[in-house]
Design a protein around this motif. Structure first.
Motif, mmCIF file in Angstrom:
data_model
loop_
_atom_site.group_PDB
_atom_site.id
_atom_site.type_symbol
_atom_site.label_atom_id
_atom_site.label_comp_id
_atom_site.label_asym_id
_atom_site.label_seq_id
_atom_site.Cartn_x
_atom_site.Cartn_y
_atom_site.Cartn_z
ATOM 1 N N GLN A 18 11.821 -1.579 -6.215
ATOM 2 C CA GLN A 18 11.071 -0.846 -7.240
ATOM 3 C C GLN A 18 9.589 -0.727 -6.897
ATOM 4 O O GLN A 18 8.999 0.347 -7.012
ATOM 5 N N LYS A 19 8.991 -1.829 -6.446
ATOM 6 C CA LYS A 19 7.558 -1.789 -6.106
ATOM 7 C C LYS A 19 7.285 -0.784 -4.992
ATOM 8 O O LYS A 19 6.287 -0.064 -5.020
ATOM 9 N N GLU A 20 8.163 -0.748 -3.997
ATOM 10 C CA GLU A 20 7.981 0.191 -2.886
ATOM 11 C C GLU A 20 8.044 1.641 -3.380
ATOM 12 O O GLU A 20 7.229 2.473 -2.983
ATOM 13 N N VAL A 21 9.017 1.921 -4.247
ATOM 14 C CA VAL A 21 9.151 3.285 -4.783
ATOM 15 C C VAL A 21 7.912 3.666 -5.584
ATOM 16 O O VAL A 21 7.364 4.761 -5.430
ATOM 17 N N SER A 25 0.849 -1.190 0.000
ATOM 18 C CA SER A 25 0.000 0.000 0.000
ATOM 19 C C SER A 25 0.885 1.242 0.000
ATOM 20 O O SER A 25 2.070 1.177 0.340
ATOM 21 N N ARG A 26 0.296 2.363 -0.362
ATOM 22 C CA ARG A 26 1.035 3.629 -0.352
ATOM 23 C C ARG A 26 1.585 3.913 1.049
ATOM 24 O O ARG A 26 2.754 4.285 1.209
ATOM 25 N N GLU A 27 0.757 3.703 2.075
ATOM 26 C CA GLU A 27 1.173 3.992 3.454
ATOM 27 C C GLU A 27 2.342 3.107 3.873
ATOM 28 O O GLU A 27 3.329 3.581 4.454
ATOM 29 N N ALA A 28 2.234 1.809 3.563
ATOM 30 C CA ALA A 28 3.301 0.863 3.943
ATOM 31 C C ALA A 28 4.599 1.177 3.208
ATOM 32 O O ALA A 28 5.692 1.126 3.791
ATOM 33 N N ALA A 29 4.476 1.510 1.926
ATOM 34 C CA ALA A 29 5.668 1.800 1.131
ATOM 35 C C ALA A 29 6.359 3.069 1.620
ATOM 36 O O ALA A 29 7.594 3.113 1.750
ATOM 37 N N ARG A 30 5.586 4.102 1.924
ATOM 38 C CA ARG A 30 6.181 5.356 2.392
ATOM 39 C C ARG A 30 6.815 5.176 3.776
ATOM 40 O O ARG A 30 7.870 5.757 4.063
ATOM 41 N N ALA A 31 6.194 4.335 4.596
ATOM 42 C CA ALA A 31 6.771 4.052 5.920
ATOM 43 C C ALA A 31 8.105 3.329 5.775
ATOM 44 O O ALA A 31 9.087 3.653 6.455
ATOM 45 N N LYS A 32 8.155 2.361 4.856
ATOM 46 C CA LYS A 32 9.380 1.573 4.671
ATOM 47 C C LYS A 32 10.524 2.434 4.142
ATOM 48 O O LYS A 32 11.695 2.233 4.493
ATOM 49 N N LEU A 33 10.181 3.409 3.287
ATOM 50 C CA LEU A 33 11.206 4.271 2.705
ATOM 51 C C LEU A 33 11.441 5.545 3.524
ATOM 52 O O LEU A 33 12.231 6.412 3.124
ATOM 53 N N ASP A 34 10.745 5.660 4.677
ATOM 54 C CA ASP A 34 10.869 6.834 5.547
ATOM 55 C C ASP A 34 10.503 8.139 4.826
ATOM 56 O O ASP A 34 11.206 9.159 4.940
ATOM 57 N N ILE A 35 9.413 8.092 4.078
ATOM 58 C CA ILE A 35 8.927 9.298 3.398
ATOM 59 C C ILE A 35 7.865 9.949 4.287
ATOM 60 O O ILE A 35 6.863 9.316 4.616
ATOM 61 N N THR A 36 8.090 11.179 4.663
ATOM 62 C CA THR A 36 7.156 11.870 5.570
ATOM 63 C C THR A 36 5.912 12.309 4.796
ATOM 64 O O THR A 36 5.957 12.481 3.569
ATOM 65 N N GLU A 66 3.299 -0.443 -14.972
ATOM 66 C CA GLU A 66 3.394 -0.693 -13.531
ATOM 67 C C GLU A 66 2.942 0.543 -12.753
ATOM 68 O O GLU A 66 2.183 0.437 -11.782
ATOM 69 N N LEU A 67 3.394 1.709 -13.182
ATOM 70 C CA LEU A 67 3.002 2.958 -12.522
ATOM 71 C C LEU A 67 1.499 3.206 -12.670
ATOM 72 O O LEU A 67 0.826 3.595 -11.715
ATOM 73 N N ALA A 68 0.979 2.959 -13.868
ATOM 74 C CA ALA A 68 -0.455 3.177 -14.112
ATOM 75 C C ALA A 68 -1.308 2.257 -13.244
ATOM 76 O O ALA A 68 -2.341 2.676 -12.711
ATOM 77 N N LEU A 69 -0.870 1.007 -13.079
ATOM 78 C CA LEU A 69 -1.632 0.058 -12.261
ATOM 79 C C LEU A 69 -1.624 0.444 -10.786
ATOM 80 O O LEU A 69 -2.478 0.000 -10.017
ATOM 81 N N LEU A 70 -0.642 1.272 -10.391
ATOM 82 C CA LEU A 70 -0.595 1.765 -9.010
ATOM 83 C C LEU A 70 -1.094 3.204 -8.902
ATOM 84 O O LEU A 70 -0.910 3.867 -7.878
ATOM 85 N N ASN A 71 -1.731 3.677 -9.989
ATOM 86 C CA ASN A 71 -2.351 5.022 -9.987
ATOM 87 C C ASN A 71 -1.360 6.149 -9.747
ATOM 88 O O ASN A 71 -1.666 7.131 -9.065
#
Length: 385
Positions: free
Chosen positions: A259-262, A177-188, A279-284
């Motif tokens: 890559q998926k996380e980014v 998910s967007r939330e999980a990916a941003r948490a893993k990459l430490d994106i505020t 891939e980007l389009a499928l993740l909106n």
């Protein structure tokens, strides 16, 4: 049962690995020996790699010159193997140059061995004649199409075609998910994350990276909260990309194997044309697509071959209309890219239109289970199945 698979470049290695995993799921009662031209991902999936082709590939005429000898060498190695060890089945994935030679060899010397073409070359998009199409149809016993238009084109030209859908539909099911990916990459939450995807081929470091990074430099000056994320397609590109980040003074992070996380975390992407666009389009993720070739290649294509393409990026090709901005050749300037990025980032209506268009495109890619459907079609071609 011995299955020989031939593919190349980063995207072919990915598609091949997904197909191998599906074939093993679908043929649990069979002992499959898979020998392949491919890369690390296919090796991890269980294939014996006859030649690593993940870094052998190019787009364009002049660009292909350095790869002629490596391509011929790997093609000869494959044909020598096939001659000494005739397989029960051959699967070709994209990679037109070598696969035309391998398919023609099979037709002439091992006609009893079924040949399946999965993800055929995009003759339906940029063919300047029917010569290659006729060759593909001639040596292919079954063609598994991933796009509806591809299925129509090859079927109308005499191929036995099954439309299975696009394998990325399966791959992106497992994206975080967007939330999980941003948490893993430490994106505020307040940070704007933009993915930069300049290269999966060596030529793209030369023709695409400078224009994409120059646009990123301008965007960074306009948006203080922006941070760029660059997922590597191949580790060999790490050093030149890091050097370019310093040269352009970008706030950017290079990551490997995420890559998926980014993609899941990104607010936006500036990207080369290719599989990543889907891939980007499928993740909106809204995106701007850029591509440049050697000017001599473009001149030959336009003036001598009289070639033209409706679109370069898969999302636009699927629906045959411009749902993501494309800047090709002379249009691929930092100014054009920056303007399109800023409009899509700051205009909620434009962003929403992109997401709506993505949903329409998604309907044309088939249902989840693409790789299993492809595997079933392939396994049915095995002798005694």
């Amino acid at each position: 049962m011995r299955i020989f698979i031939s593919t190349g470049e980063v995207s072919g290695d990915l598609q091949g690995s997904m197909l191998i995993a599906a074939m093993k799921r679908q043929a649990a009662d069979l002992q499959l020996e898979i020998v392949a031209l491919g890369g690390e991902r296919m090796a991890e999936a269980g294939a014996t790699i006859l030649g690593d082709t993940s870094g052998i590939g190019s787009m364009g005429l002049i660009e292909s010159l350095p790869y002629i000898l490596p391509t011929l060498r790997v093609q000869r190695r494959a044909i020598a193997f096939l001659k000494q060890n005739p397989p029960d089945l051959v699967v070709l994935i994209d990679y037109m140059g070598p696969n035309l030679g391998i398919g023609t060899y099979m037709q002439k010397h091992l006609p009893q061995v079924p040949v399946v073409y999965y993800i055929a070359p995009q003759e339906w998009v940029w063919s300047v004649g029917l010569r290659n199409t006729t060759r593909i149809v001639g040596f292919t016993d079954k063609l598994l199409a991933i796009f509806p238009e591809e299925a129509r084109y090859f079927s109308s030209n005499g191929a036995k075609v099954s439309w299975v859908g696009h394998p990325l539909v399966d791959r992106m099911q497992n994206a975080p998910s967007r939330e999980a990916a941003r948490a893993k990459l430490d994106i505020t939450p307040e940070q704007t994350a933009i993915a930069l995807l300049p290269a999966s081929r060596h030529q793209e470091l030369k023709y695409l990276l400078p224009v994409i990074f120059a646009a990123a430099q301008t965007i960074q000056a306009k948006l203080p909260e922006v941070h760029f994320w660059i997922p590597l397609s191949l580790e060999i590109y790490k050093q030149p990309i890091k050097e370019a980040i310093e040269r352009y003074g970008l706030r950017a992070t290079v990551v490997s194997g995420q890559q998926k996380e980014v993609f899941a975390a990104a607010d936006f992407a500036i990207t080369k044309s290719g599989t990543v666009n889907l891939e980007l389009a499928l993740l909106n993720v809204p995106q701007v697509v850029v591509y440049r070739l050697n000017p001599i290649t473009v001149w030959i294509a336009r003036k001598i071959l009289k070639g033209s393409i409706p679109f370069a990026s898969p999302p636009n090709l699927v629906v045959m209309r411009p749902i993501v901005p494309e800047f090709l050749q002379e249009q691929a300037t930092p100014e054009n890219i920056t303007q399109a990025v800023m409009e899509l980032l700051l205009n909620p209506e434009r962003r929403q239109q992109t997401l709506t268009d993505y949903q329409q495109m998604r309907q044309c890619l088939g249902e989840v289970g693409v790789c299993d459907r492809a595997a079933q079609e392939i396994l049915q071609m095995l002798p005694n199945k």
